[in-house]
Design an enzyme around this catalytic site. Structure first.
Site, PDB file in Angstrom:
ATOM      1  CE  LYS A  63       1.010   1.121   4.447  1.00  0.00           C
ATOM      2  NZ  LYS A  63       1.675   2.395   4.863  1.00  0.00           N
ATOM      3  N   PRO A  89       9.003  -3.995  -0.797  1.00  0.00           N
ATOM      4  CG  PRO A  89       9.832  -1.991  -1.688  1.00  0.00           C
ATOM      5  CD  PRO A  89       8.611  -2.864  -1.667  1.00  0.00           C
ATOM      6  N   GLY A  91       9.924  -0.726   4.135  1.00  0.00           N
ATOM      7  CA  GLY A  91       9.870   0.350   3.148  1.00  0.00           C
ATOM      8  C   GLY A  91       8.673   1.274   3.285  1.00  0.00           C
ATOM      9  CG  MET A  93       5.641   0.711  -0.006  1.00  0.00           C
ATOM     10  SD  MET A  93       5.986   0.255  -1.714  1.00  0.00           S
ATOM     11  CE  MET A  93       4.312  -0.069  -2.332  1.00  0.00           C
ATOM     12  N   GLY A  94       3.850  -1.553   3.943  1.00  0.00           N
ATOM     13  CA  GLY A  94       2.999  -2.554   4.581  1.00  0.00           C
ATOM     14  C   GLY A  94       3.204  -3.970   4.096  1.00  0.00           C
ATOM     15  N   GLY A  95       4.423  -4.332   3.703  1.00  0.00           N
ATOM     16  CA  GLY A  95       4.672  -5.692   3.233  1.00  0.00           C
ATOM     17  C   GLY A  95       4.423  -6.741   4.300  1.00  0.00           C
ATOM     18  N   GLY A  96       4.879  -6.481   5.523  1.00  0.00           N
ATOM     19  CA  GLY A  96       4.641  -7.419   6.614  1.00  0.00           C
ATOM     20  C   GLY A  96       3.164  -7.554   6.936  1.00  0.00           C
ATOM     21  CB  SER A  97       0.439  -5.065   7.130  1.00  0.00           C
ATOM     22  OG  SER A  97       0.982  -4.367   8.223  1.00  0.00           O
ATOM     23  CB  ALA A  98       0.828  -7.476   2.300  1.00  0.00           C
ATOM     24  CG  ASP A 102      -0.337  -0.226   7.983  1.00  0.00           C
ATOM     25  OD1 ASP A 102      -1.155   0.636   8.354  1.00  0.00           O
ATOM     26  OD2 ASP A 102       0.850   0.027   7.712  1.00  0.00           O
TER      27      ASP A 102
END
Length: 310
Positions: free
Chosen positions: A17, A103, A106, A108-113, A145
């Site tokens: 995100k 990333p 980064g 962009m909420g990668g861990g949340s995704a 997130d």
């Protein structure tokens, strides 16, 4: 709940995100800050595969540097799987295989995704059939997130960012992301913002602490108007993110110089999101940024949240 455990792996994809707008209130006694934000899910994805297992384990690989991604209970996806199992009374385990495209650290909420994808994947693998409302409740317990990664699209976030209201966003918005090899810690960025405010160094044009998303932001999204959205994008954390990171300031200037309508640090950074006037302009901006040594990706939004692929 059927608890009909699958014998084959489940594949779920969830998006990263960007925060089109992020207003941050003062720090509360519990350590959290009240937020007024607008999320948009973009076409950069995390893929999570849930394999049948007797225990809980996790492996991570991908197109981004995963060196600092934990594979134990510090990993949000692992916590998501265990929380779902505990909530639904599941006795089976799961082996989570995560292919990262967002990333790491980064903004962009990668861990949340990953966590959102793990919830959907394990729900399907174990046949728990908790439904969207219960999954949202679990997502909110995992992190601010995570609920948005579950739903995707474009949404307003209040509270800690987990109180979501879908926002109408017509058409397609094209973004160029500039990523950074050196990540930033979200708690550290919030702490730096608090320190800047305590010393009276916050920007004079900070939004009021009423924590309301400006109407102009919502109107531009509703109209699908990138030109109207560009001047009203804002991130309270940007000052804290670029503090001590002059490379981010240089990148912000470069993107606009190469034709982007506007640029903003995404969340707690260091990823920068440049809003562009369409796909062709975005590709040009991406190429120009790459030619000057930046790592740049062309993505678009809004896209759907965590989805079962197979």
């Amino acid at each position: 709940m059927s608890n009909a455990y699958r014998s084959v792996a489940v594949h779920v994809r969830a998006p990263g995100k960007i925060n089109v707008y992020l207003g941050v209130g003062p720090r509360h006694d519990d350590g959290y800050h009240a937020l007024a934000t607008v999320f948009q899910a973009v076409s950069l994805y995390e893929d999570v595969y849930a394999h049948p297992s007797d225990g809980f384990s996790l492996e991570v690989y991908g197109e981004v540097d995963v060196t600092d991604v934990p594979t134990d209970d510090r990993n949000l996806a692992m916590r998501a799987a265990k929380l779902l199992a505990q909530t639904a009374g599941v006795t089976a385990g799961v082996h989570l295989e995560i292919r990262k495209g967002v990333p790491v650290a980064g903004g962009m909420g990668g861990g949340s995704a990953d966590a959102a994808a793990a919830l959907v994947a394990c729900d399907a693998l174990w046949g728990t059939e908790l439904g969207p409302l219960r999954l949202h409740e679990l997502a909110a317990r995992l992190g601010a997130d995570v609920p948005f990664a579950l739903h995707g699209g474009t949404a307003l976030g209040a509270g800690r960012g987990d109180e979501l209201t879908p926002a109408l966003a017509r058409g397609r918005f094209d973004w160029v992301l500039v990523t950074s090899e050196q990540g930033l810690s979200t708690p550290e960025i919030y702490g730096r913002l608090d320190a800047l405010r305590a010393h009276g160094e916050a920007l004079a044009d900070d939004p009021p602490m009423s924590l309301e998303v400006p109407i102009a932001v919502l109107q531009a999204l509703r109209a699908g108007d990138a030109t109207g959205l560009a001047p009203v994008m804002f991130n309270d954390l940007e000052r804290a993110a670029v503090d001590g990171r002059p490379d981010l300031e240089l990148a912000l200037a470069d993107g606009v110089r190469f034709g982007a309508l506007s640029g903003i640090v995404s969340g707690s950074g260091p990823t920068i999101a440049f809003l562009c006037g369409g796909p062709e302009i975005a590709r040009t901006v991406q190429q120009e940024l790459q030619a000057t040594g930046h790592t740049a990706l062309h993505v678009h939004g809004p896209v759907a949240g965590a989805q079962l692929i197979g």
